[in-house]
Design a protein around this motif. Structure first.
Motif, PDB file in Angstrom:
ATOM      1  N   ARG A  43       0.759  -1.313   0.216  1.00 31.44           N
ATOM      2  CA  ARG A  43       0.652  -0.042  -0.024  1.00 31.44           C
ATOM      3  C   ARG A  43       1.208   1.543  -0.206  1.00 31.44           C
ATOM      4  O   ARG A  43       0.878   2.231  -0.626  1.00 31.44           O
TER       5      ARG A  43
ATOM      6  N   ARG B  32     -12.997  14.520   6.869  1.00 28.11           N
ATOM      7  CA  ARG B  32     -14.082  15.029   8.783  1.00 28.11           C
ATOM      8  C   ARG B  32     -14.624  14.037   8.644  1.00 28.11           C
ATOM      9  O   ARG B  32     -14.817  12.315   8.076  1.00 28.11           O
ATOM     10  N   PHE B  33     -15.226  13.243   9.879  1.00 27.74           N
ATOM     11  CA  PHE B  33     -15.740  12.109  10.563  1.00 27.74           C
ATOM     12  C   PHE B  33     -15.100  11.018  10.472  1.00 27.74           C
ATOM     13  O   PHE B  33     -15.510   9.649   9.957  1.00 27.74           O
ATOM     14  N   TYR B  34     -13.848  10.732  11.486  1.00 24.66           N
ATOM     15  CA  TYR B  34     -13.414   9.727  11.331  1.00 24.66           C
ATOM     16  C   TYR B  34     -12.821   9.727  13.338  1.00 24.66           C
ATOM     17  O   TYR B  34     -12.474  10.577  13.560  1.00 24.66           O
ATOM     18  N   GLU B  35     -12.377   8.322  13.869  1.00 25.82           N
ATOM     19  CA  GLU B  35     -11.929   8.330  14.260  1.00 25.82           C
ATOM     20  C   GLU B  35     -10.368   7.393  15.093  1.00 25.82           C
ATOM     21  O   GLU B  35     -10.806   6.705  13.534  1.00 25.82           O
ATOM     22  N   VAL B  36      -9.796   7.354  15.380  1.00 25.18           N
ATOM     23  CA  VAL B  36      -8.785   6.889  15.721  1.00 25.18           C
ATOM     24  C   VAL B  36      -8.944   5.557  16.326  1.00 25.18           C
ATOM     25  O   VAL B  36      -9.345   6.076  17.823  1.00 25.18           O
ATOM     26  N   ILE B  37      -9.141   3.881  16.329  1.00 23.56           N
ATOM     27  CA  ILE B  37      -9.540   3.438  16.877  1.00 23.56           C
ATOM     28  C   ILE B  37      -8.097   2.472  17.821  1.00 23.56           C
ATOM     29  O   ILE B  37      -8.536   2.378  18.789  1.00 23.56           O
ATOM     30  N   ARG B  38      -7.257   2.586  16.861  1.00 25.08           N
ATOM     31  CA  ARG B  38      -5.625   1.900  17.648  1.00 25.08           C
ATOM     32  C   ARG B  38      -4.562   2.206  17.424  1.00 25.08           C
ATOM     33  O   ARG B  38      -4.739   2.769  16.165  1.00 25.08           O
TER      34      ARG B  38
ATOM     35  N   MET C 116      -1.957   1.141  13.833  1.00 27.80           N
ATOM     36  CA  MET C 116      -3.403   2.097  14.302  1.00 27.80           C
ATOM     37  C   MET C 116      -4.142   1.157  12.712  1.00 27.80           C
ATOM     38  O   MET C 116      -4.421   1.583  12.263  1.00 27.80           O
ATOM     39  N   ILE C 117      -5.522   1.971  13.553  1.00 31.29           N
ATOM     40  CA  ILE C 117      -6.879   2.031  12.080  1.00 31.29           C
ATOM     41  C   ILE C 117      -7.763   2.824  12.224  1.00 31.29           C
ATOM     42  O   ILE C 117      -7.887   3.356  14.026  1.00 31.29           O
ATOM     43  N   VAL C 118      -7.797   3.069  11.511  1.00 29.89           N
ATOM     44  CA  VAL C 118      -9.061   4.525  11.519  1.00 29.89           C
ATOM     45  C   VAL C 118     -10.300   3.981  11.224  1.00 29.89           C
ATOM     46  O   VAL C 118     -10.471   3.686   9.993  1.00 29.89           O
ATOM     47  N   LYS C 119     -11.296   4.638  11.877  1.00 29.22           N
ATOM     48  CA  LYS C 119     -13.073   3.928  11.577  1.00 29.22           C
ATOM     49  C   LYS C 119     -13.334   5.633  10.799  1.00 29.22           C
ATOM     50  O   LYS C 119     -13.383   6.511  11.439  1.00 29.22           O
ATOM     51  N   CYS C 120     -13.719   5.173   9.217  1.00 31.22           N
ATOM     52  CA  CYS C 120     -14.297   6.488   8.546  1.00 31.22           C
ATOM     53  C   CYS C 120     -15.890   6.263   9.007  1.00 31.22           C
ATOM     54  O   CYS C 120     -16.527   5.122   9.174  1.00 31.22           O
TER      55      CYS C 120
ATOM     56  N   ARG D  67     -13.042   0.839   8.480  1.00 26.23           N
ATOM     57  CA  ARG D  67     -11.998   0.575   9.041  1.00 26.23           C
ATOM     58  C   ARG D  67     -10.607   0.630   8.349  1.00 26.23           C
ATOM     59  O   ARG D  67     -10.502  -0.300   7.847  1.00 26.23           O
TER      60      ARG D  67
ATOM     61  N   GLU E 103      -6.305   0.717   7.508  1.00 18.80           N
ATOM     62  CA  GLU E 103      -5.648   0.809   8.245  1.00 18.80           C
ATOM     63  C   GLU E 103      -4.480   1.352   6.811  1.00 18.80           C
ATOM     64  O   GLU E 103      -4.594   2.113   6.479  1.00 18.80           O
TER      65      GLU E 103
ATOM     66  N   GLY F 165      -2.265   8.138  10.416  1.00 17.55           N
ATOM     67  CA  GLY F 165      -3.624   8.406  11.353  1.00 17.55           C
ATOM     68  C   GLY F 165      -4.235   9.647  11.588  1.00 17.55           C
ATOM     69  O   GLY F 165      -5.297   9.555  12.647  1.00 17.55           O
TER      70      GLY F 165
END
Lengths: 82, 323
Positions: free
Chosen positions: A57, A76-82, B1-5, B13, B15, B30
């Motif tokens: 990638r 916009r509209f996203y979150e970092v989950i880990r 780290m994963i970003v969820k749209c 989700r 990567e 990130g």
């Protein structure tokens, strides 16, 4: 005169009839095992799999996207989950 | 780290360096970035009737833009060359929001339409352009499949004057098998858009053998009437063989007329057939006295008799945005 049965004729006849079936069963088992093993290995990919995918990638990003006419505007509209 | 749209119900989700199923939103170190901000691949001046929006500013031009990308995969898509394309494979312009607005003004347009592909996936571009357009006195039109989460929709609503929202079918299986999505979030988005004050018109593309079942169309019309009210215009649009459904014939005119009749029977006031040139079923009639108010010939308005938002004859208020 003997009462001993004629093993030669009957025996060989019997074995000759069962052999292809046994080979077929054997090959089917091998094939089934191979399919199962393949699925297991594809599902539980090797330890480098994630790294390889990331590298693929990253290569695409560097070699294609960075040279293409696209933006990298923060969304916009996203979150970092880990 | 994963970003969820969380823009649309798919909620990808991602990567690092991974691109979402819409093809235009990407996880980059990130952060989530959009690949199509200010990069439209289609820019046109269209009659507003083409969107189709029939009850807002008839006879005016809408400055229409689209980028690559879509969060659905409809097998009948008429714009699949851009909606199903990757932005890096598409020829695009560089057109920041302020330039979109100034181009719209210079070409005498009264509105800007975010259309052709799926504007929800270029949300940030649409949002910022809409804000500038409002300040310049232009209206905004969102032509969408309505596959968007409630939060982004709530933020967009104050900027959006009108929306043509697809209600592609009325079964989960149709949305899943033909469109690659789900019906429930679409119904919720349509209901929410109406309740937030956006002028909503619905389009149902009638595809032979796939969603032309008349009892289901009746069920859909009943839902529209009961949930959204009688004044939401419904456009039954004719299917032509496209993309992955070239094996099907165009929708028979009788099917469209039957669907229109069902909608009228269910109490919807403004029902139109679309993609049918020179069809009398695309005219607007007063729901009270039945007089012809707007006669359309293709995208051209031949007769216009709405006066101050009311019927010229009986003065019944005609739902819509007329000035």
């Amino acid at each position: 005169m003997t009462t001993e049965s004629n093993h030669t004729t009957g025996g060989i006849k019997g074995v000759a009839q069962k052999k292809p079936l046994a080979i077929l069963v054997c090959l089917s088992s091998l094939l089934l095992t191979a399919v199962i093993m393949h699925n297991i290995f594809t599902y539980y990919r090797g330890p480098d799999y994630a790294g390889q995918r990331l590298q693929e990638r990253k290569n695409y990003y560097e070699k294609v996207l960075l040279k293409a006419d696209v933006s990298f505007h923060e969304a916009r509209f996203y979150e970092v989950i880990r | 780290m994963i970003v969820k749209c969380s823009l649309c119900p798919i909620e990808c989700r991602l990567e690092n360096y991974q691109i979402g199923s819409c093809r235009v939103r990407m996880h980059l170190d990130g952060k989530l970035v959009t690949l199509v901000y200010a990069k439209p691949c289609a820019v046109h001046v269209d009659p507003i009737e083409k969107k189709p929006i029939f009850h807002m500013l008839p006879k005016t031009a809408a400055f229409s833009i689209a980028t690559a990308g879509c969060n659905l995969t409809c097998k009948f898509c008429q714009n699949w060359e851009i909606s199903q394309a990757k932005p890096e494979k598409t020829r695009s312009y560089h057109l920041p929001p302020d330039e979109v607005v100034s181009m719209a003004l210079s070409r005498g347009c009264r509105s800007i339409a975010y259309t052709y592909s799926e504007p929800s996936v270029f949300y940030e571009y649409m949002y910022e352009t809409s804000a500038l357009a409002h300040r310049a006195g232009l209206k905004n039109i969102w032509v969408t499949a309505g596959y968007i989460n409630p939060e982004p929709l709530k933020e967009l609503a104050p900027l959006m004057d009108a929306a043509n929202m697809d209600l592609k079918g009325f079964t989960e299986s149709y949305y899943r098998d033909v469109c690659g999505g789900s019906l429930k979030p679409v119904l919720e988005a349509i209901e929410l858009a109406c309740s937030l004050g956006i002028w909503v018109e619905l389009t149902n593309l009638v595809v032979p053998t796939l969603n032309d079942d008349l009892p289901t169309i009746r069920k859909m019309c009943r839902w529209i009437r009961q949930t959204l009210g009688p004044d939401v215009p419904v456009h039954f649009s004719r299917f032509y063989p496209h993309y992955k459904l070239k094996n099907l014939p165009p929708t028979p005119l009788e099917t469209l007329v039957a669907a229109r009749n069902i909608a009228l029977e269910e109490g919807i006031n403004y029902v139109y057939t679309g993609n049918v040139p020179y069809d009398r079923n695309s005219d607007t009639f007063c729901p009270e006295c039945g007089r012809l108010l707007i006669q359309r010939l293709g995208y051209h308005v031949a007769v216009y008799r709405v006066e101050n938002g009311s019927c010229y004859n009986c003065r019944t208020e005609i739902a819509g945005i007329w000035t």
